[in-house]
Write an enzyme that holds these catalytic residues in place. Structure first.
Site, short mmCIF file in Angstrom:
data_model
loop_
_atom_site.label_atom_id
_atom_site.label_comp_id
_atom_site.label_asym_id
_atom_site.label_seq_id
_atom_site.Cartn_x
_atom_site.Cartn_y
_atom_site.Cartn_z
N GLY A 119 0.81 -1.22 0.00
CA GLY A 119 0.00 0.00 0.00
C GLY A 119 0.84 1.26 0.00
O GLY A 119 0.53 2.23 -0.71
N CYS A 120 1.91 1.25 0.78
CA CYS A 120 2.76 2.44 0.88
C CYS A 120 3.57 2.65 -0.40
O CYS A 120 3.85 3.79 -0.79
CB CYS A 120 3.70 2.31 2.08
N THR A 121 3.93 1.55 -1.05
CA THR A 121 4.64 1.66 -2.33
C THR A 121 3.71 2.23 -3.40
O THR A 121 4.10 3.11 -4.18
CB THR A 121 5.18 0.29 -2.77
N ALA A 147 3.36 6.00 -2.63
CA ALA A 147 4.56 6.76 -2.96
C ALA A 147 4.72 6.90 -4.48
O ALA A 147 5.06 7.98 -4.99
CB ALA A 147 5.79 6.08 -2.36
#
Length: 213
Positions: free
Chosen positions: A107-109, A112
């Site tokens: 999710g964070c990738t 970003a």
């Protein structure tokens, strides 16, 4: 990959003193004591015991300290190159500050990379983008290099800034929250957006707000 461990608690006062007439085990699978699963990019370890936090323990995760129309607490954190960065550095231009759980999680990738792919639009709006998580500077540097991230990543080891800003957690306080703030040129918050499970939506909402400033 980041690992979270859910505490083992028992709450005998909430459990029946005798076996129910119609067991529900066929409807609700019981997890083994050493069960592990992937929860949106974070490895979660937990026991089979039911854990329900008290209201007082959840209170800090529900009510944010930084709201629209307020000036958030300042901070000084190290970026991916180990340099100290103060929030006041961005005063005079809009800034998007987004808190995320951890580097290298799916999710964070996605989030970003979505900020990266729209970075020119943020620049056109005159805004800076700053990501903050509890990872250290070396983790941020590797993350930024791997995905060619053109913006600043700050290391909030110990999650002090996250706590100062009152970023709400998810999963009963065990999963660091995903929350984005848009500050105007004067450093006043104009948008607070929280969405753990649709990380790309943060980019849509922030751009929409920036284009109206």
């Amino acid at each position: 990959m980041a690992t979270l461990t859910l505490p083992k608690h028992s709450i005998p006062s909430l459990l029946p003193t005798q076996s129910p007439t119609h067991p529900l085990s066929h409807n609700f699978p019981i997890l083994s004591k050493s069960s592990q699963s992937q929860f949106y990019g974070l490895q979660v370890s937990y026991s089979s015991s039911l854990s329900i936090p008290s209201f007082s323990s959840m209170k800090g995760s529900i009510f944010a300290k930084v709201n629209k129309g307020t000036v958030p607490p300042s901070f000084t954190l190290k970026d991916q190159d180990g340099r100290n960065v103060n929030l006041s550095k961005f005063k005079g231009k809009p800034v998007v500050v987004y808190f995320y759980p951890a580097d290298e999680t799916p999710g964070c990738t996605k989030q970003a990379c979505a900020f990266r792919d729209s970075y020119e639009k943020f620049k056109k709006a005159g805004a800076e983008v700053v990501g903050i998580s509890g990872d250290d500077s070396s983790s941020h540097k590797a993350f930024a290099k791997k995905y060619r991230l053109p913006f600043t990543l700050l290391s909030d080891e110990g999650n002090k800034v996250r706590k100062d800003w009152g970023v709400p957690a998810d999963l009963f306080g065990t999963l660091p929250g995903r929350q984005t703030y848009v500050l105007d040129k004067k450093g006043v918050v104009q948008l607070v957006y929280n969405n753990q499970f649709q990380p790309e939506k943060h980019i849509d909402e922030t751009l929409k707000l920036l284009q109206s400033l």
